[in-house]
Structures are given as C-alpha cells and as structure tokens.
Design a protein around this motif. Structure first.
Motif, PDB file in Angstrom:
ATOM      1  N   SER A 265       0.710  -1.379  -0.165  1.00 60.40           N
ATOM      2  CA  SER A 265       0.012   0.188  -0.039  1.00 60.40           C
ATOM      3  C   SER A 265       0.942   1.355  -0.070  1.00 60.40           C
ATOM      4  O   SER A 265       0.554   2.324  -0.659  1.00 60.40           O
ATOM      5  N   TYR A 268       2.545   2.034  -3.453  1.00 56.87           N
ATOM      6  CA  TYR A 268       1.328   2.364  -4.613  1.00 56.87           C
ATOM      7  C   TYR A 268       1.333   3.871  -4.207  1.00 56.87           C
ATOM      8  O   TYR A 268       1.271   4.762  -5.311  1.00 56.87           O
ATOM      9  N   SER A 269       1.077   4.414  -2.874  1.00 56.68           N
ATOM     10  CA  SER A 269       1.218   5.822  -2.520  1.00 56.68           C
ATOM     11  C   SER A 269       2.311   6.614  -3.068  1.00 56.68           C
ATOM     12  O   SER A 269       2.100   7.610  -3.839  1.00 56.68           O
ATOM     13  N   SER A 272       2.620   6.591  -7.001  1.00 56.52           N
ATOM     14  CA  SER A 272       1.451   7.255  -7.566  1.00 56.52           C
ATOM     15  C   SER A 272       1.877   8.822  -7.577  1.00 56.52           C
ATOM     16  O   SER A 272       1.770   9.407  -8.349  1.00 56.52           O
ATOM     17  N   MET A 286       8.915   1.304  -9.088  1.00 58.70           N
ATOM     18  CA  MET A 286       7.920   0.550  -9.413  1.00 58.70           C
ATOM     19  C   MET A 286       8.325  -0.760  -9.633  1.00 58.70           C
ATOM     20  O   MET A 286       8.010  -2.025  -9.260  1.00 58.70           O
ATOM     21  N   THR A 305      -3.065  -4.960  -4.796  1.00 58.01           N
ATOM     22  CA  THR A 305      -2.395  -3.777  -4.698  1.00 58.01           C
ATOM     23  C   THR A 305      -1.349  -3.720  -5.764  1.00 58.01           C
ATOM     24  O   THR A 305      -0.984  -2.676  -6.623  1.00 58.01           O
ATOM     25  N   ARG A 308      -2.664  -2.740  -8.894  1.00 61.05           N
ATOM     26  CA  ARG A 308      -2.885  -1.311  -9.107  1.00 61.05           C
ATOM     27  C   ARG A 308      -1.473  -0.709  -9.293  1.00 61.05           C
ATOM     28  O   ARG A 308      -1.309   0.646 -10.001  1.00 61.05           O
ATOM     29  N   ILE A 309      -0.407  -1.017  -8.931  1.00 60.69           N
ATOM     30  CA  ILE A 309       0.995  -0.401  -8.956  1.00 60.69           C
ATOM     31  C   ILE A 309       1.125  -0.662 -10.357  1.00 60.69           C
ATOM     32  O   ILE A 309       1.656   0.511 -10.992  1.00 60.69           O
TER      33      ILE A 309
END
Length: 491
Positions: A265, A268-269, A272, A286, A305, A308-309
């Motif tokens: 998590s 990802y933040s 992003s 990444m 997750t 999402r990444i």
C-alpha cells in the motif's frame, strides 16, 4: 441486566442492512460472557423495544436520519434499554453524513463519543474509541467543527493513556492511531506541536521494537506514524525512514502478510505521487516494488495492490509525455462543436494566453475548479487571457423542470448535448467557451490526459507552458502565478 443483555443479543443476530453496519451493545465481549436467554427474559422485553433497531435500520435505509434520531431519542427515555441503544448514535451519525447534515452528524457523534469514553477501560474498548475518533476525521467533520473534534481527540488520548501503565504494549495501537488523527488536525495550525506529538510516539514505538516486546502490530503502528510524518510535513527524508522501518520489520517478520500488505500500500502511494512529477524515479521504484511483492501475490490484498501499482505505468508514461510537451507547440484542436460560445473560433484564440480545461459534466473535482477558472477569467480577461473548456459527449440532456443535466436512457443528438453542456455551465455562472470533441478523437491522448480535471496553459505563441492535473488550491495557485508571468512577459 437480563433485559439489556437480551437486547444486545437481538442486535447481534438481526440481519444487517447492506449499506449500514450496526454497532452492538456488547463490544469486545466474548460469546462465553453472554448468559443463556430464557423464556422469562423474552417476556420482559416490550415488543416496541425490540422493534427499535429494525425501525432505525429502515429509516436510515430510506435516507431519513432525522426520523431515526427521533426514534432513538424516544426509545432511550426508558432507563432499562438506554444503555443498550447508545451505540446507535454512531450509526445515525453516518446517516446524517450521507445526507450532508453535518451539524446533526456532529451531535450524534458527540453522544457516541461520550458513550465510548465512559466505557473505555481496556485495550479492546480503546480500539473502539479510536475507531470512532478516526471516523470523525475520515468524514472530514473535524474541519467543520475543529474545536469540538480536537476536544474529543484530546479526551480520548488522555483516556487511553490512563490505561498504558496496566497495558503498556496492547494499548499502543489505539493510542498511536489517536495521536495520528490528532496530529493531522493540529498540523495546519501548529506544525511544531504536531511534529512533537508524533515524534514522541515514534520514539516510544522504536524503544518497544528494540525489545522482546516487539510485534508485528508495533512495527505496523511505527510505520503508520512515520508515513504520517512524511505526508504531513513534506519531509524529504521521511520516505527514507519509512523504507528503513519496512526493511527492519520485514527482516524480523519475513512472512508477515500484514506487513507485506502495508508495504504494498505504501509503495502504491509513493509511486502514484512520483508518477505525476518524476517518471524515471517512478519507474525505478515500481520495478523494485514489483520484484519484492511478486513472491507474495497469492495474498489477495497484495495481489490487488500489485495490480494497481502496475496500472500506474500508463500514468507514468502520460507524465513523461506531459513533461516533453512543455515549451513545445500545443497539439491542434479537434472540434466537433462549441458550447457556451457565441460565434467564437480557434482564430479568436491566437495571440492569447489560453487555459485549456479538460473536464466532464459528471466530474466533481472538475466542478470544484470552477471558482478558480471564473476568477482567472475575471482577473485576466482584459489582458488577453481566455479559458477554454474541452469535453466529450457523454449522453447528457438538460431537464428544465429540475434545472439539472441528466444522463437518462435517451440518446441525445450532438446539438442537444452541447445545449445541455451550455446550460449546465450557465447554471454554475461559468461564461467561458467549451469545445466538444468528436466521439472518435485522439485529442485527449495528444495532450496526455489520463485523469480530469487536466489543465494545460498555453502562451501567446501557442506553446505549452504548464500542465496541472487535479483540483485543489496548490494547482490553482501555480496556474495563477504562471498566467501572471506569461501575461507580464508579453506586455
């Protein structure tokens, strides 16, 4: 006592609404603590009392929190059941939040806070109190009544700290989360006090993690606090400390699915955020995250997750395209028609500083930028500046009776939808012209649009000078400063 316990059991076993999760009167209570109910217990309960939870549930489902509150207030006049019904204050508060009646929500949350404060005598009860205070923060109600929310948070922290001597380790999770909420509230008005509050709790958790009392939970809370520090104070070294804490935690608990999910998590933040400003660093981060997480992708949370990444790759490439556009001629416009425009043409934009605003009629963040766009146009319109909206066809029409744009079953003609767009803009007191692109177009792609609102600022020579994605004061301030600069250079 039997009456209260029977009602508690009834609340636990009643079917729940798919929208609301109802609290029970037996928080944290083990099943073995509940006495057997008998026919005598059942006979003691009035039918109208047993109907209260169902009635509240139905009213909230119908979007009637005020009526639900009245039912609760009336039922609580009976001392025999008042204690068992107190948890419903929190439930009704969420109903008022959904109805955007925030003052009423705060009243109900206040009653819920008083109830939880009175019964916080164990780590389990402290968890419930912490969850309630965080709920107020998540809903943003602390911004509506900051003094009241701050008072609740401070009282909750004091109450939980009072349990620390008896439960030095178990209490750290709810205490850490309360401190994180309070520091977030405090950061805007007193950054130094917020920093000190977080730093003390970080130090305490670091000390615990240096002993045999450490656990996955204490590492999780430490990382949460370090992440909050990095976010709240834009600390350049903050993410390095988070990364170091993850390294130590995962070395101590290499098979911890909780820590791995938390790491995923966090990555990802971070990725992003980097994706919007530094595509090279985002790609590097990444690749490292994917390599570390892939062995754990059988874990459902990690797998989601991780997906999402990987999906951020398109945003990273979009940012790369945007950065490459700066200083280059703006791509040619692709226009199917104009809305909210009176005889305007592309030629009329030549020699002007133009802000192209990519938006959609259904996009809340786009509409949140309208006040800024209006102010820009009013301040700079006489100096050779224009705002031009750019949108697509989404099947909207204008309902004269409600005065709203609606997306119904009708298939409007392009002319009808452009009229709906114009009336929608006029209803928001927006006077700038808007381009509607053809259904098959590459214009958005050519401008690197992957999310809206997407603002592109073009100078008098037609070259792209700034791109900002998303709403918010920071983007508005940056655009305002750049508009002034571009107009000043040309004057």
């Amino acid at each position: 006592m039997r009456l209260r316990m029977f009602l508690a059991i009834g609340l636990l076993t009643a079917p729940l609404s798919p929208v609301f999760v109802f609290p029970s009167a037996s928080y944290g209570q083990e099943a073995t603590d509940v006495p057997d109910t008998t026919a005598e217990d059942v006979a003691e309960v009035e039918p109208e009392v047993l109907a209260v939870p169902d009635e509240i549930r139905q009213l909230l489902k119908e979007g009637k929190p005020a009526e639900a509150a009245e039912v609760l207030e009336a039922a609580m006049q009976s001392d025999a059941v008042a204690e068992a019904l107190k948890p419903f204050h929190q439930t009704i508060a969420t109903g008022f939040v959904r109805a955007r009646q925030y003052d009423k929500a705060m009243e109900q949350f206040g009653a819920a806070v008083e109830f939880e404060l009175a019964r916080t005598d164990s780590p389990a009860a402290a968890e419930q109190l912490s969850s309630l205070i965080r709920q107020v923060s998540v809903y943003g109600l602390h911004a509506a009544q900051p003094e009241l929310a701050a008072e609740w948070s401070d009282r909750a922290i004091d109450k939980v700290r009072a349990l620390e001597a008896e439960h030095p380790i178990e209490i750290q999770r709810p205490l850490s989360r309360l401190i994180q909420v309070r520091a977030s509230m405090l950061a805007r008005d007193d950054e130094e006090a917020a920093k000190e509050m977080l730093a003390k709790q970080v130090s305490k958790l670091e000390d615990i993690n240096a002993t045999e009392d450490r656990s996955e939970k204490t590492y999780v809370e430490l990382i949460n606090l370090l992440t909050a520090q990095a976010r709240l104070f834009e600390d350049e070294d903050g993410q390095d400390r988070v990364a170091s804490a993850f390294e130590v935690a995962l070395e101590a608990y290499p098979e911890s699915t909780v820590l791995i999910a938390q790491y995923a998590s966090n990555e990802y933040s971070v990725i992003s955020g980097l994706a919007r400003v530094n595509p090279d660093d985002a790609i590097e981060r990444m690749e490292a995250a994917v390599a570390k997480l892939t062995p754990f992708e059988e874990n459902r949370s990690v797998e989601l997750t991780l997906r999402r990444i990987k999906s951020l790759e398109s945003r990273i490439e979009s940012t790369r395209k945007q950065l490459e556009m700066i200083g280059q001629p703006a791509p040619p416009l692709d226009i199917d028609g104009w809305a909210n425009a009176d005889g305007i043409s592309v030629e009329d934009l030549e020699g002007k500083v133009v802000l192209y605003d990519f938006w959609a009629i259904w996009c809340g963040p786009c509409i949140a930028t309208f006040p800024h766009l209006r102010e820009f146009r009013e301040e700079f319109g006489e100096q050779g500046f224009e705002v031009v909206g750019i949108t697509r066809y989404y099947g909207y029409t204008w309902d004269e009776e409600s005065g709203k744009a609606v997306n119904g079953s009708d298939d409007p003609t392009p002319e009808e939808e452009r009229e709906a767009i114009a009336k929608f803009l006029q209803s928001k007191d927006m006077k700038h012209p808007t381009i509607v692109t053809p259904k098959e177009t590459e214009l958005q792609s050519n401008y690197g649009v992957t999310g809206i609102p997407h603002a592109v600022l073009v100078d008098r020579e037609g070259n792209v000078q700034m791109i900002k994605v998303g709403s918010g004061q920071a983007n508005a301030d940056a655009l305002h400063a750049k508009i002034k600069e571009l107009l000043g250079e040309a004057s």
